[in-house]
Write an enzyme that holds these catalytic residues in place. Sequence first.
Site, PDB file in Angstrom:
ATOM      1  N   LYS A 173      -7.725 -45.253   1.498  1.00 21.83           N
ATOM      2  CA  LYS A 173      -8.537 -44.036   1.445  1.00 21.83           C
ATOM      3  C   LYS A 173      -9.256 -43.927   0.110  1.00 21.83           C
ATOM      4  CE  LYS A 173      -5.711 -40.975   4.380  1.00 21.83           C
ATOM      5  NZ  LYS A 173      -6.715 -40.614   5.387  1.00 21.83           N
ATOM      6  N   ASP A 180       0.984 -35.367   4.558  1.00 21.46           N
ATOM      7  CA  ASP A 180       0.871 -36.030   5.853  1.00 21.46           C
ATOM      8  C   ASP A 180       2.201 -36.045   6.616  1.00 21.46           C
ATOM      9  OD1 ASP A 180      -1.041 -36.975   7.587  1.00 21.46           O
ATOM     10  OD2 ASP A 180      -0.770 -39.075   7.028  1.00 21.46           O
ATOM     11  N   GLU A 220      -2.547 -44.404  11.321  1.00 21.11           N
ATOM     12  CA  GLU A 220      -1.130 -44.790  11.400  1.00 21.11           C
ATOM     13  C   GLU A 220      -0.279 -43.758  12.136  1.00 21.11           C
ATOM     14  OE1 GLU A 220      -2.405 -43.163   8.940  1.00 21.11           O
ATOM     15  OE2 GLU A 220      -0.951 -41.536   8.787  1.00 21.11           O
ATOM     16  N   ARG A 272      -0.692 -41.907  14.867  1.00 17.94           N
ATOM     17  CA  ARG A 272      -0.577 -42.053  16.330  1.00 17.94           C
ATOM     18  C   ARG A 272       0.377 -43.182  16.692  1.00 17.94           C
ATOM     19  NH1 ARG A 272      -6.878 -42.904  17.015  1.00 17.94           N
ATOM     20  NH2 ARG A 272      -6.801 -41.422  15.283  1.00 17.94           N
TER      21      ARG A 272
HETATM   22  N1  BES Z   1      -3.546 -38.271   7.888  1.00 13.73           N
HETATM   23  C1  BES Z   1      -4.851 -38.629   8.303  1.00 13.73           C
HETATM   24  C2  BES Z   1      -5.642 -37.477   8.899  1.00 13.73           C
HETATM   25  C3  BES Z   1      -6.025 -36.378   7.985  1.00 13.73           C
HETATM   26  C4  BES Z   1      -7.004 -36.559   7.035  1.00 13.73           C
HETATM   27  C5  BES Z   1      -5.474 -35.131   8.148  1.00 13.73           C
HETATM   28  C6  BES Z   1      -7.381 -35.519   6.227  1.00 13.73           C
HETATM   29  C7  BES Z   1      -5.848 -34.096   7.359  1.00 13.73           C
HETATM   30  C8  BES Z   1      -6.801 -34.290   6.382  1.00 13.73           C
HETATM   31  C9  BES Z   1      -4.783 -39.720   9.358  1.00 13.73           C
HETATM   32  O1  BES Z   1      -3.730 -40.608   9.240  1.00 13.73           O
HETATM   33  C10 BES Z   1      -6.047 -40.496   9.242  1.00 13.73           C
HETATM   34  O2  BES Z   1      -6.251 -41.075   8.219  1.00 13.73           O
HETATM   35  N2  BES Z   1      -6.858 -40.467  10.302  1.00 13.73           N
HETATM   36  C11 BES Z   1      -8.099 -41.144  10.313  1.00 13.73           C
HETATM   37  C12 BES Z   1      -8.220 -41.841  11.641  1.00 13.73           C
HETATM   38  C13 BES Z   1      -9.357 -42.815  11.714  1.00 13.73           C
HETATM   39  C14 BES Z   1      -9.082 -43.992  10.822  1.00 13.73           C
HETATM   40  C15 BES Z   1      -9.497 -43.261  13.154  1.00 13.73           C
HETATM   41  C16 BES Z   1      -9.202 -40.107  10.139  1.00 13.73           C
HETATM   42  O3  BES Z   1      -9.095 -39.004  10.686  1.00 13.73           O
HETATM   43  O4  BES Z   1     -10.164 -40.413   9.428  1.00 13.73           O
HETATM   44 MN    MN Z   2      -2.006 -39.899   8.297  1.00 14.83          MN
HETATM   45 MN    MN Z   3      -4.185 -42.229   7.916  1.00 20.13          MN
END
Ligand code: BES
Ligand code: MN
Ligand code: MN
Length: 443
Positions: A223, A234, A295, A297
């Site tokens: 990230k 998370d 990750e 899901r």
């Molecule tokens: N934990 C994150 C989602 C998240 C991000 C929740 C910011 C709250 C605030 C999750 O694991 C994630 O990184 N999801 C990605 C999925 C994508 C790679 C398909 C996302 O939402 O960008």
């Molecule tokens: Mn996550």
């Molecule tokens: Mn993630």
Amino acid sequence: MSLFLTTTGNATLIFCVKDMPLNLSPSELAQLASQDFKGKPNQIGLIYASNGALERVYFGKSDDLYALGRLPAALPAGVYELTGATTLDALAFAGNQYKFSRYKKDTSTARVLKVSQSVYDEAAVLLAGIVLARDLVNTPANDMTPAALESVSRETLLPHGAVIKVTKGEDLLTENFPLIYHVGKASSVAPRLIDVTWGRSDAPKVTIVGKGVCFDTGGLNIKPDSGMLLMKKDMGGAATALALAHMIMTLKLDVRLRLLIPAVENAIAGNAFRPSDIYPSRKGLTVEIGNTDAEGRLVLADALTLADDDAPDLLIDFATLTGAARVALGPDIPPFYTHDDGLASELQAISFKINDPVWRMPLWKAYDSSMDGKISDLSSTGSLPFAGSITAGHFLNRFVTKTKSYVHFDIFAHVPVASPGRTFGGELQAARACLALIQSKFC
Ligand code: BES
Ligand code: MN
Ligand code: MN
């Protein structure tokens, strides 16, 4: 936190008014005028006695269910009473004074609300859940590891007579939780599945699953700095699930409760899982990793497969799953997904009534096939570059085939800008609504 509530003792009275209060003396009217108090919504007017003591408080009625959260900051330390104060008033008044004091001493003094015994009893249980979730989410990942999440689960739920089984490290492979293992294997703290059961075995079966990603670096699809900064939260789904379980057990609801928390850290190391890797899942479906940042899901998939074996009467999961959910609905109102229309409308109505708002989004059928893999059964990210929260919901639903009533919540678990009753940082979302739903359905 019941610290901010009491049922006894002398209290300064708070009066909710729609207009200027009548029957006041000229000097009292002058006091209110000097504070520019006109009885408008959310205005606060203080009346002092000639000896300088606070004598009475006026508060302009508003339709904000958490309006009373505005009062503590405007009042001196002391005990206050509002005739007819509700549980929501108590949650707002007390919840607004929450401080995360694990690393910095809290020196503030309490404003206490005097309430009826029944409001006290209900609010104390809910506040315990709210505080637990806020504390867990606010604790940084160096102290909130998968091992720490296991310890907190034991400390919180064993006193209720719950039975806890933990499968960790390589045992996850031999016990057939491959996705939990592969997501969490790069961390120096072993990944694990925390499995809690409680209650009479022939009571209605309720199973709660919470995403326990203790820190989400994104993995090899790392990230950016701004996106990573918040990722101690998370495990917000796990915190929510734990808080809900704690409330259910404290209230001794007559359900057979199962709580499943896959607890992992999405870390980066030489053995980290990679984009394009293909792994089997507990269900036997193979999954191609589209992005190591998707990750949550994966760990949920294996936990949901186990949950689905029991075909519970109600299956709920909470997960800080997608940024897309925030794009759609913002931080305050988490989307939920279910195929059970009756459950959806009941949940929708209850959530607004108790000021724990959630919003149904559709498991739009046409998007489901976008999660099919090209050389595997499933792709973790799918082929649709839109509707990220919906397609994540479809992914999870592939692992739930026997349970009729399944609800997935894509929560934020965090308050970015404080508002009355809601402090900055970790927050309990959707759990009070689920508690009320469970009470109305099964109890
Ligand atoms: N934990 C994150 C989602 C998240 C991000 C929740 C910011 C709250 C605030 C999750 O694991 C994630 O990184 N999801 C990605 C999925 C994508 C790679 C398909 C996302 O939402 O960008
Ligand atoms: Mn996550
Ligand atoms: Mn993630």
